[in-house]
Design a protein around this motif. Structure first.
Motif, PDB file in Angstrom:
ATOM      1  N   GLU A   1       1.264   4.912   0.266  1.00  0.00           N
ATOM      2  CA  GLU A   1       0.675   6.128   1.033  1.00  0.00           C
ATOM      3  C   GLU A   1       1.301   7.520   0.515  1.00  0.00           C
ATOM      4  OE1 GLU A   1       0.506   5.474   5.280  1.00  0.00           O
ATOM      5  OE2 GLU A   1      -1.129   4.140   5.046  1.00  0.00           O
TER       6      GLU A   1
ATOM      7  N   LYS B   1      -3.134   4.960  -1.190  1.00  0.00           N
ATOM      8  CA  LYS B   1      -4.249   5.676  -0.216  1.00  0.00           C
ATOM      9  C   LYS B   1      -3.548   7.083  -0.052  1.00  0.00           C
ATOM     10  CE  LYS B   1      -5.356   5.380   4.576  1.00  0.00           C
ATOM     11  NZ  LYS B   1      -5.202   4.199   5.781  1.00  0.00           N
TER      12      LYS B   1
ATOM     13  N   SER C   1      -2.187  -1.173  -3.708  1.00  0.00           N
ATOM     14  CA  SER C   1      -3.177   0.026  -3.452  1.00  0.00           C
ATOM     15  C   SER C   1      -2.551   1.306  -3.113  1.00  0.00           C
ATOM     16  CB  SER C   1      -4.122  -0.622  -2.250  1.00  0.00           C
ATOM     17  OG  SER C   1      -3.235  -0.665  -0.984  1.00  0.00           O
TER      18      SER C   1
ATOM     19  N   CYS D   1       0.834  -1.224   0.186  1.00  0.00           N
ATOM     20  CA  CYS D   1       0.164  -0.105   0.189  1.00  0.00           C
ATOM     21  C   CYS D   1       0.953   1.297  -0.189  1.00  0.00           C
ATOM     22  CB  CYS D   1      -1.027  -0.067   1.153  1.00  0.00           C
ATOM     23  SG  CYS D   1      -1.865   1.486   1.417  1.00  0.00           S
TER      24      CYS D   1
END
Length: 96
Positions: free
Chosen positions: A40, A80, A78, A38
């Motif tokens: 960020e 974020k 992902s 992920c």
């Protein structure tokens, strides 16, 4: 989790710098062997572009395509958005 810095020269646009940082994070995660990642970031525009199924047509479109294209290297990937205030260490590293 991993953190690092990479020196770049002649990048005057903060959007380009943030996008290149995201690409470098993807490359580093693959090199280390991570499978579920992920990324960020506090640049909402970039996070939206990376999460969008639409084709990007902005000045960073090539980098967005490259980042998305590298997704096949991971089991899950992902992106974020986090506010800058939520990660003061990352902001300090970026200023460095």
């Amino acid at each position: 989790m991993v953190a690092c810095t990479y020196p770049w020269e002649n990048i005057s646009d903060p959007v380009m710098a943030e996008t290149r940082a995201c690409l470098q994070a993807i490359i580093m995660a693959k090199d280390i062997g991570f499978q579920d990642i992920c990324i960020e970031g506090d640049a909402l525009t970039i996070i939206r572009k990376l999460n969008s199924a639409d084709e990007d047509r902005s000045c960073i479109s090539n980098l967005i395509k490259e980042i998305k294209g590298r997704g096949y290297n991971f089991r899950s990937l992902s992106f974020k958005h986090v506010p800058k205030e939520a990660n003061k260490v990352a902001h300090a590293m970026a200023k460095e």
